[in-house]
Each structure stands twice: as structure tokens, then as C-alpha cells.
Design a protein around this motif. Structure first.
Motif, PDB file in Angstrom:
ATOM      1  N   GLY A  55       3.001  -9.632   9.892  1.00 50.44           N
ATOM      2  CA  GLY A  55       4.103  -9.243   9.019  1.00 50.44           C
ATOM      3  C   GLY A  55       4.563  -7.818   9.248  1.00 50.44           C
ATOM      4  O   GLY A  55       4.149  -7.155  10.201  1.00 50.44           O
ATOM      5  N   GLN A  56       5.461  -7.384   8.346  1.00 50.34           N
ATOM      6  CA  GLN A  56       6.019  -6.039   8.443  1.00 50.34           C
ATOM      7  C   GLN A  56       5.851  -5.340   7.101  1.00 50.34           C
ATOM      8  O   GLN A  56       5.974  -5.963   6.056  1.00 50.34           O
ATOM      9  N   ALA A  57       5.573  -4.020   7.150  1.00 50.60           N
ATOM     10  CA  ALA A  57       5.333  -3.252   5.924  1.00 50.60           C
ATOM     11  C   ALA A  57       6.502  -3.446   4.953  1.00 50.60           C
ATOM     12  O   ALA A  57       7.644  -3.405   5.387  1.00 50.60           O
ATOM     13  N   PRO A  58       6.276  -3.681   3.658  1.00 51.44           N
ATOM     14  CA  PRO A  58       4.960  -3.725   3.022  1.00 51.44           C
ATOM     15  C   PRO A  58       4.405  -5.144   2.832  1.00 51.44           C
ATOM     16  O   PRO A  58       3.416  -5.293   2.114  1.00 51.44           O
ATOM     17  N   ILE A  60       2.348  -7.382   4.542  1.00 55.28           N
ATOM     18  CA  ILE A  60       1.499  -7.612   5.706  1.00 55.28           C
ATOM     19  C   ILE A  60       0.120  -8.093   5.268  1.00 55.28           C
ATOM     20  O   ILE A  60      -0.240  -8.010   4.092  1.00 55.28           O
ATOM     21  N   ASP A  61      -0.631  -8.605   6.202  1.00 52.31           N
ATOM     22  CA  ASP A  61      -2.069  -8.746   6.005  1.00 52.31           C
ATOM     23  C   ASP A  61      -2.750  -8.598   7.360  1.00 52.31           C
ATOM     24  O   ASP A  61      -2.082  -8.562   8.401  1.00 52.31           O
TER      25      ASP A  61
ATOM     26  N   TYR B  44      -2.044   0.853   4.277  1.00 47.56           N
ATOM     27  CA  TYR B  44      -2.623  -0.446   3.910  1.00 47.56           C
ATOM     28  C   TYR B  44      -4.097  -0.350   4.289  1.00 47.56           C
ATOM     29  O   TYR B  44      -4.502  -0.631   5.410  1.00 47.56           O
ATOM     30  N   TRP B  55       1.049  -4.888  -2.067  1.00 49.28           N
ATOM     31  CA  TRP B  55       0.852  -3.519  -1.590  1.00 49.28           C
ATOM     32  C   TRP B  55       2.078  -2.666  -1.897  1.00 49.28           C
ATOM     33  O   TRP B  55       3.185  -3.012  -1.489  1.00 49.28           O
ATOM     34  N   GLN B 587       1.761  -1.695  11.378  1.00 53.47           N
ATOM     35  CA  GLN B 587       2.588  -1.945  10.192  1.00 53.47           C
ATOM     36  C   GLN B 587       1.843  -1.539   8.932  1.00 53.47           C
ATOM     37  O   GLN B 587       2.301  -1.794   7.826  1.00 53.47           O
ATOM     38  N   LEU B 589       1.483   1.274   7.898  1.00 59.33           N
ATOM     39  CA  LEU B 589       2.113   2.490   7.376  1.00 59.33           C
ATOM     40  C   LEU B 589       3.617   2.257   7.323  1.00 59.33           C
ATOM     41  O   LEU B 589       4.172   1.599   8.203  1.00 59.33           O
TER      42      LEU B 589
END
Ligand code: SF4
Ligand code: SF4
Lengths: 277, 680
Positions: A55-58, A60-61, B44, B55, B587, B589
Motif C-alpha cells: 500500500g501507500q502511506a497512510p 499500508i501494512d 509506521y 495509522w 511508505q 513515512l
């Protein structure tokens, strides 16, 4: 005859690396005649934690998948190795630290990249399932002992029993297509091997943007619904366990009497970001 | 629900607690419990990885604004415990007036915070609503009730205060409403005494260790510490040496008021420092803006430096004399894991079992190394002080004396302890276990948890009644700060952007915010470098062209915009210094943020120290040493602004510390040339 197997739960591995450190502690500088020659201090990863960021911030895992020699029953290293590689009755594969000297050709034979070439000793090496300890009465491996979450567990059971567990508990192996019959099984491997499409649904009313909870979200492939879900209190939805590179999908969102359709092309995991209804 | 806010116990081991808390946090993954976890952290972090949940990624240093917006929503929508606020707190109306904008015309809305934090207003509103309608444990810092986290950047004081304000609004101590992340609070036996690491050991130093709390009464000893009382915190040591003066505040946890006690160097009547006897080489990796320390070591004012160290690493190379010390595996000792003594009373409650170890030497000291005790005693011999220092006994005797001072003799003989090597303290009986934190406060009873502090004199009303504050209540409008009259710490907590961050004038040149938290695989400088196994962990160091580089994480798009790929060597720099790291695009950050652990053990300037890049990984060369506020000791070094670029292989980089030094030298020279004396 009971044989050794490893069960790894990808969802519980924290990448703490205690299993890898305990393997180094056990093998670096230590000679276990008949089992293994010393592991070099640097450069070898007999137990190696692979990782996958999705995934992409925010949204994600991250999943960690400890890997090691799989002690395959149908191992290419065995068929190639001749008397340099042996399969023990308890399922463990041993590369003979004397007879395998100079056999660099064996490195290539492992589809998992888990035969490590020791340049100094001119030896191909693998993680031996801590066979020297098990033979002294240990009931688990060092990595199993050190693992703080139980993500890594060595168990000794009949092959039938293992097959039943694998079936009932949906355990998988790495690279099943290699048909090597690995003895290392994974739970929740999808966290590492599969991908997701997700997004966050929001709406604007009186100049204020808010998350939309409870919006119905459908995932369609070629016009057919493959999954359906609802957004949570943050407006988030996620369709998981999709195949990487599985191509075009349509995401259909309805809520607040409105509907929105988003097209997505799936290579790796994809966060569609904010979607305004 | 648990709101984890700048808390990463899976990385920081709580603090000192290894993986002991992990197994308890794992309980939260049981779907039957229905406990949700959300994470607020610019990175994260490893705990977010382990305990999946929403998050929130505020820009570093800005999350006090996010917290205030949450409180704003609670006020507007009535989502807080009004009764508790009335009975257990003081000054709420004044803070509420600030939040709603009555005080300064700016309402601290979710939209207001979005401009600062980058977190969408809608998400903050949704979090505030969920939090306000559930019983929530708030988990700030590594222990879940403080220690580390966002405390260590420029807005740390605001953050710590606002975390308490949020807890106060939801009823701290009420069942389900508390602070914690399952790291702190195991029901181990708190009555069983064994001294912790800050309890001084054998120096007789009652003033500067936690010895007076319990150890001295049980083990009287001769005072062998330096008696002149002049003290300089490590962070101010460089200025003290090369400018000849320093002032600031020391950390003293004895009471609230102690923080206002100023130190001055030179302290009246005391001699200036001419010699440094340093144990270990950790300063360059663990202090802030450490090119100052590099300069200090080269200063003519510091005439002689001894470094007694296990490893020839960090700053050890700057010493005139190195005394090689052996490791704890090569000498006799006794200790308890996670026993901190006064720095964190009952730190063992992070563990599932208290374990006390007799440390028998596994091997003889390698090479020329000797035990610390041997080294100190040999020096004392030459000073005619051996008997005074050693009290005529050897290392094993001291171990026995400590054993006798503890509660161990009640349960195990000394001989048996030596033979067995360890003692596991059984858990407290169920009915004797410590009650829940702050439950007494919520219920209006006297304090009944086993904590040594506050000491009796610190209670305003009756001993054990109420908190340490002047009102005995949770204070939104703090009485102690009304007395202090400190513009940087007003009585109610207000949001003031960081003096180093997106509002800095230099942000154009240094557009990335660097996070430097504690490291995951090493502890301070322990375990790092020295060709250890940790070098093999790719998240710790990466080998490029034969050298193990420290890892720098940066947002994948930021990396792409700079043409940076995984394991590329990058130069990360600002005016304070430059470090070469191996890049890890991620990702984990948001854009504009990068992340590398502090506390590298390796300091490896590629050219002249202070004027060249370091490839050891000492990111603390880049971090600010200024305190958060002028009025108290408060490190602010966990965040700095930097630039990152692909390394072009050049090794020169002039740090501002050394530039200033050369400027000064030039001025002095020209004054000398003109036969002038500098004005006083
Ligand atoms: S994993 Fe590789 S080395 Fe191990 S048994 Fe299978 S083929 Fe052989
Ligand atoms: S010890 Fe367990 S949790 Fe840690 S890295 Fe290994 S498998 Fe993962």
C-alpha cells in the motif's frame, strides 16, 4: 515415524530477528561435526526474514516472512548432491560438511536460494534445523525457543498429521510450483504474497468534509462482483487477498444516496486515497 | 480501544525490557476481546506493524495540535467526562477557552490542525468521536505512560502536557480509562528488594544517585565520588570546555521544583576542567550536535583525556590514553535485568518474571583488558587510596555485599546462588498485588500503589492524598507554572510550532524532517558496530562496497524525486554536519519525513573530523542541542531538518561548529597581528 516440520505465522512475526541472531549464535564459530561446519560471521543468512510493504502511506501494512532451508522431501539438492546430501529419517536434510567440500554446483540447485556458499571453507551450507541439538534431546529449535510471539514453531509429527493440519489450517508453502515438498509451512502467507485495494470514503456537507461510515463498497472484475464490504468509521475499506498483477478492477461505492465508481489497475497493493462521494 | 501515540515498545523494548511486553500486546490481537488499536506516529513503527490499526501520520513535532483538535471536538460535541473534570481537575475552563478560540480568536478545530500536522481534519474528527464514545487507554511513549516518544523533540513538553489533558478529560483512573500499552504494570513482586542500576553501587554518592532511596540504609559505604559538586550535563560539556562557560538546568527528578535549579560552569569557587576521564565512547552517537564534542576533544583547554572502554569505537580514538576494559562476560558481577532503581522505579514490572543473575566470568579477560574494578583500584593504589576505594575487599566480596543488602539471603544462600547463577523472584500473591494505577485517584481514596514518589513533603494536603500538584488535582491551569512565569511554558498548554521544522527560515534549504528515535536492534551504542551479528540485519546496517552503512529511511516519492534507490549511498546533511547512509525508500513515512536511528557506535569521519562526512552513521551529528525551552533541562534532539541527496563521493563538509572555530581563530590572529587585545 514422526518427522520435523516448521510452522511460521506471518501475521505474528515482528521482525525482531531473535531467530536469526540465535542461529548465528549457534553456528558462527562453532563446528558441529557430522552436521555443519562453522557459519561465517557475516554474509550468510541461514534464517532470513523477508519483508513485504503493502500500500501507500497512510494505508499500508507490512508483513515479515522468515525463510530458511525448507528440508524438502523432494529436494533438488538431494538428487544433485549424491552422497554429499542426505535426508534423515526425521525429515531433516543435511549437507555433509566433509563430503560436500568444493560442491559449489549445489548452490544453484536450491530454488529457494537457501544454500549458502562458504568461500573460506569451500562448502555449501544450510540451516540444519538444529539437528545436532534435537539429537541431544532438544524438543525445539533455537529460533523457536527465542521467538517472542510463537510465530516460529518447530513440530515433530507424522506426515499424515502434518498434511491434515496443513489442509485444516490452510497452511501454505513457499513456491509450491517448484514441487519440492517443503517441510516449512506458513500461516497467513497472504499477508506477504497477496495484495489489496483500499481507499477512504468522504463526503462534504455544509462546507465540512467528514468520513463516511457504512458506505457499501463492491469490487467488480469484468463486470462481476468478486467481493463486497462496508466502510468503517474512518470511511476506510479494503479488499484483501487479491492476486498481485491481477489487472483491472472496478470499485463501486454507494452511500448517502450517492454512488461513485473508481477504476483500479492492480499490480501491487493499491490505496486509492480519499474518494469523495 | 488503545490509542498508541508516539509509542513504539516493539522497537524500544518499552525501555530495557527486551521482548517481554510483546507477548502481552499480542493478546490485543484476539478478535474476541474486540479491542481496537490506532497509532499516531510520523513513522509506521514496529508496534503499528505488529498490532494493525488505523495509522495517523502527523508531521514530526506537530501532534500536540492534533491532540488539541481532538479536545476541541470533545468540547463541541460533549464527548468527555464532565463530572470527572469538575471533581478531579482544575482550570479546565481556561484551557477550553483557548481551544474554542475565546482566548486568541483561533478555534483549535480539526481543520486548524490539518495545516500544521497534515492529518486530514475528517480523520481527526472521526478519531475524536470514536475515542469520546469508548473507554480508551492512551499509550504515550515507550512505556505507554511516558518515557521517550515525542517527548524528545522540540515540542515535547507540549506533547506530554496535552497527553495528560486528554486523559484528564476522559477520566484517568476510571475502569478502562488510563495510560498504558501493556508494557508497564506486570504483577511482579515489588516488595522484594534488589538494587537497580541508578542506585550508585559502591561510590557512596548519596547526592547524585538514587542510593538514599533504599540501598544506603542496607549497605553503608565510604564516599569515593568527586566531592566538589561541580556538574556539567554532557550536552553542555563542549561549550564548558572551549568557551569556558556554560549554564542551564540539570535533570533532577526529586520534586517538581528541582527542575528550576540552575547550574553554572564554572561553578563559584570551583576549578575549571582540564582533564576528562571518560568511560566508553558513546557520546558522538548519543548526544546532540556532536561535532561540538568533536571540537571539545581537540580543544587546547582540555589538556588530557583518558578513555576507559571495552571497545575502540566512537570517541575513544580522541583519548590520550586508552585503558582497555573487559566486558561483563569476563568479570564477576551481580545484577537484575530491567532493574533501573531511581530512574524508573520498579522498572522490572515490564518483565514477566524478575530475574536476578550472578554473573560468573565466562572467560578470562581478552588481550590486555582488565575489569573496571581492577583498573580503578590500580589507580587508587598509586594514589594511596586503594583501601579507601576497595574497602579492602575484592570484586566477589562486593557481589556478596550487594547480595547481603538485598532480600536474596531470605530465599537463597550465597553459595547456592553462585552455583545456580540466577534467582527468579516468584510473583506476588494474588491478594497482595498492586492495584490499578490512578484507580485510587478516581475513587477519591488515598494513594495505594507502590511508588516511592512523591515524597511526603510534596503533598499539599495529607500524605498520599491527591496528586503532586498544588491543588492535588489534575491541573489544566498549572499552579507550579504560574509561579515559574515562563513565557515558553504558559500555565495552560498552548500550541507553539517547533523552532526547528516547517516554520524554520532554513526549511527551504533543509526541506526534510529527520526523526532519530532509539534503535531497534542495538541499545544505545551497545551491540552496534564492532563486527557484531547486528551488522547482518539489513534493517540495522547494510554492506555497500565493503563498508557497513547505517540505514536511512525516506518516503518512496521523496527518494524517487532525488533519484535515490534502495541501498544507494546518500549524504544526509545540514549546517551541523553530514553523514553517509544507505537509503531505504519506504511508505512507512509520509512525504517530507525521513528516519534513521540515533546512537550509532561507529564514528568514522572520512577526512578531518568536523570538516568531513561521517560514514559511521552518527546521525546525532545533525541534531539540535538546544533545549526545548530555556527554563528547564529538556532535550530536543529527536527531530531535525535536513537535506538528503545521492552521495557524489566528496568527503569535505564543514560543520558550523568548526566554521565558527576557524572564524574565531582568524579574528584572534588578526588581532594578534595588529597587536591588539580583544575587548572584554
Ligand atoms: S530448501 Fe533448498 S537446500 Fe533446503 S532441502 Fe529444499 S532444495 Fe535443498
Ligand atoms: S523470532 Fe519470531 S517474531 Fe522474531 S523474527 Fe523470528 S519468527 Fe519473527
Amino acid at each position: 515415524m514422526k518427522k520435523w516440520n516448521m510452522i511460521i505465522d506471518v501475521a505474528e512475526c515482528t521482525n525482531c530477528q531473535l531467530c536469526t541472531l540465535s542461529a548465528m549464535d549457534e553456528y558462527v564459530g562453532n563446528d558441529w561435526p557430522g552436521y555443519s561446519a562453522p557459519m561465517p560471521r557475516h554474509g550468510h543468512h541461514w534464517i532470513d526474514i523477508k519483508q513485504k510493504e503493502r500500500g501507500q502511506a497512510p494505508m499500508i501494512d507490512i508483513a515479515f516472512a522468515p525463510t530458511m532451508c525448507n528440508h524438502c522431501d523432494n529436494a533438488p539438492c538431494l538428487s544433485k548432491g549424491g552422497d554429499a546430501v542426505n535426508k534423515r529419517e526425521d525429515g531433516i536434510v543435511i549437507i555433509d560438511p566433509v563430503k560436500a567440500k568444493g560442491r559449489k554446483d549445489l548452490v544453484e540447485s536450491c530454488p529457494y536460494g537457501h544454500i549458502w556458499w562458504n568461500e573460506e571453507l569451500q562448502l555449501p551450507q544450510i540451516w540444519t534445523f538444529d539437528a545436532h541439538l534435537l539429537d541431544q534431546g532438544w524438543d525445539k529449535t533455537r529460533g523457536h525457543q527465542a521467538c517472542p510471539t510463537g510465530a516460529m514453531r518447530a513440530i515433530k509429527v507424522e506426515d499424515d498429521e502434518m498434511a491434515r493440519m496443513a489442509r485444516d489450517e490452510a497452511l501454505e508453502v513457499m513456491k509450491p510450483e517448484a514441487a519440492t515438498k517443503p517441510r516449512v509451512y506458513y500461516r497467513n502467507l497472504w499477508r506477504y504474497s497477496k495484495c489489496f485495494i483500499g481507499g477512504s470514503v468522504a463526503t462534504e456537507a455544509n462546507g465540512v468534509v467528514d468520513c463516511v461510515e457504512g458506505a457499501a463498497v463492491r469490487l467488480l472484475k469484468d463486470g462481476t462482483q468478486v467481493a463486497a464490504t462496508e466502510t468503517d468509521n474512518y470511511g476506510d475499506f479494503k479488499f484483501d487477498r487479491l492476486d498481485e498483477g491481477s489487472g483491472a478492477y472496478t470499485v463501486e461505492i454507494s452511500g448517502h444516496g450517492r454512488k461513485k465508481t473508481v477504476e483500479a489497475k492492480l499490480g501491487q497493493s493499491l490505496s486509492l486515497g480519499e474518494i469523495r462521494l | 480501544m488503545i490509542v498508541s501515540w508516539a509509542a513504539d515498545p516493539e522497537t524500544t523494548s518499552g525501555s530495557y525490557g527486551a521482548q517481554e511486553g510483546t507477548v502481552r500486546r499480542q493478546w490485543l490481537k484476539n478478535p474476541k476481546l474486540g479491542i481496537k488499536v490506532v497509532h499516531v506516529d510520523p513513522y509506521y513503527n514496529a508496534t503499528a506493524q505488529f498490532l494493525p490499526g488505523k495509522w495517523f501520520a502527523p508531521k514530526p513535532t506537530t501532534s500536540p495540535a492534533m491532540a488539541m483538535a481532538i479536545a476541541y471536538v470533545w468540547i463541541k460535541e460533549g464527548l468527555y467526562d464532565k463530572e470527572y473534570v469538575k471533581t478531579h481537575t482544575e482550570g479546565f475552563d481556561k484551557w477550553a477557552a483557548y481551544l474554542t478560540g475565546e482566548e486568541d480568536g483561533i478555534a483549535k478545530t480539526p481543520e486548524w490542525q490539518e495545516k500544521e500536522t497534515g492529518v486530514p481534519a475528517k480523520d481527526v474528527r472521526a478519531l475524536a468521536r470514536e475515542w469520546g464514545s469508548k473507554r480508551v487507554y492512551l499509550a504515550p511513549g515507550g512505556w505507554g505512560n511516558g518515557h521517550g516518544g515525542a517527548c524528545r523533540n522540540q515540542t515535547g513538553i507540549q506533547w506530554a502536557r496535552v497527553m495528560v489533558c486528554l486523559s484528564a478529560m476522559q477520566g484517568l483512573g476510571k475502569p478502562g480509562c488510563n495510560m498504558g500499552n501493556l508494557q508497564w504494570g506486570c504483577p511482579v513482586d515489588f516488595n522484594f528488594y534488589f538494587p537497580g542500576y541508578s542506585e550508585g553501587g559502591m561510590s557512596g554518592d548519596l547526592e547524585n544517585t538514587a542510593m538514599p532511596v533504599a540501598l544506603y540504609q542496607r549497605m553503608p559505604q565510604l564516599p569515593t565520588m568527586n566531592s566538589n559538586g561541580q556538574m556539567i550535563p554532557r550536552i553542555f560539556l563542549p561549550e564548558a570546555i572551549y568557551e569556558g562557560k556554560a549554564e542551564g538546568y540539570r535533570w533532577v527528578g526529586k520534586s517538581i521544583e528541582h527542575q528550576f535549579g540552575k547550574f553554572m560552569y564554572p561553578s563559584p569557587g570551583a576549578s575549571p576542567v582540564k582533564m576528562l576521564y571518560k568511560y566508553g565512547g558513546s557520546i558522538l552517537g548519543t548526544m546532540n550536535n556532536t561535532n561540538r564534542h568533536v571540537r571539545m576533544y581537540q580543544s587546547e583547554q582540555l589538556e588530557f583525556v583518558v578513555n576507559q572502554s571495552i571497545w575502540f569505537e566512537g570517541e575513544a580514538k580522541f583519548a590520550d590514553v586508552v585503558l582497555p576494559a573487559c566486558t561483563n562476560f569476563e568479570r564477576t558481577d551481580i545484577s537484575e535485568w530491567a532493574g533501573l532503581g531511581g530512574y524508573g522505579h520498579h522498572g522490572q514490572q515490564q518483565l514477566n518474571h524478575r530475574v536476578i543473575i550472578f554473573q560468573a566470568p565466562a572467560i578470562k579477560p581478552l588481550g590486555e583488558s582488565k575489569s573496571d574494578y581492577w583498573i580503578f583500584n590500580e589507580i587508587c593504589k598509586r594514589l594511596g587510596l586503594s583501601n579507601y576505594f576497595s574497602e579492602g575487599i575484592n570484586e566477589l566480596d562486593w557481589v556478596k555485599r550487594l547480595y547481603l543488602a538485598s532480600d536474596l539471603p531470605k530465599v537463597i544462600s550465597f553459595k547456592k546462588l553462585l552455583k545456580r547463577g540466577y534467582y527468579v523472584v516468584p510473583a506476588e500473591k494474588e491478594k497482595l498485588r498492586a492495584p490499578v494505577s490512578f484507580r485510587w485517584f478516581w475513587e477519591g481514596r488515598k494513594k495505594d500503589v507502590p511508588e516511592a514518589q512523591p515524597l511526603p513533603s510534596d503533598y499539599m494536603d495529607e500524605f498520599l492524598k491527591g496528586l503532586q500538584t498544588q491543588s492535588g488535582k489534575l491541573e489544566f491551569d498549572c499552579n507550579s507554572l504560574k509561579r515559574a512565569k515562563d513565557p515558553e511554558r504558559p500555565p495552560i498548554v498552548k500550541y507553539e510550532p517547533s523552532w526547528e521544522g516547517p516554520h524554520s527560515p532554513e526549511f527551504g534549504r533543509y526541506p526534510l524532517q529527520l526523526l532519530t528515535p532509539h534503535s531497534k536492534y542495538s541499545f544505545h551504542t551497545q551491540g552496534d558496530g564492532k563486527s557484531s551479528f547486528l551488522n547482518n540485519i539489513a534493517d540495522h546496517r547494510v554492506k555497500v562496497d565493503g563498508w557497513y552503512y547505517w540505514v536511512l529511511r525516506l518516503n518512496a516519492e521523496d527518494a524517487k524525486a532525488r533519484g535515490i534507490k534502495k541501498n544507494d549511498l546518500v549524504k544526509i546533511y545540514n549546517d551541523r554536519g553530514a553523514v553517509i547512509c544507505a537509503a531505504l525508500p519506504t511508505q512507512r513515512l509520509s512525504r517530507g519525513v525521513c528516519h534513521g536511528y540515533e546512537s550509532s557506535a561507529v564514528y568514522a569521519p572520512m577526512g578531518e573530523p568536523g570538516k568531513s562526512v561521517d560514514r559511521g552513521g552518527c546521525l546525532n551529528l545533525l541534531t539540535p542541542h538546544k533545549t526545548q525551552t530555556k527554563s528547564t533541562h529538556s532535550l530536543a534532539g529527536a527531530q531535525s531538518i535536513v537535506q538528503v541527496e545521492l552521495w557524489d563521493g566528496r568527503i569535505e563538509h564543514m560543520s558550523e561548529t568548526f566554521a565558527a572555530m576557524e572564524r574565531d581563530a582568524t579574528i584572534k590572529q588578526s588581532l594578534r597581528d595588529a597587536h591588539l587585545v580583544p575587548a572584554k
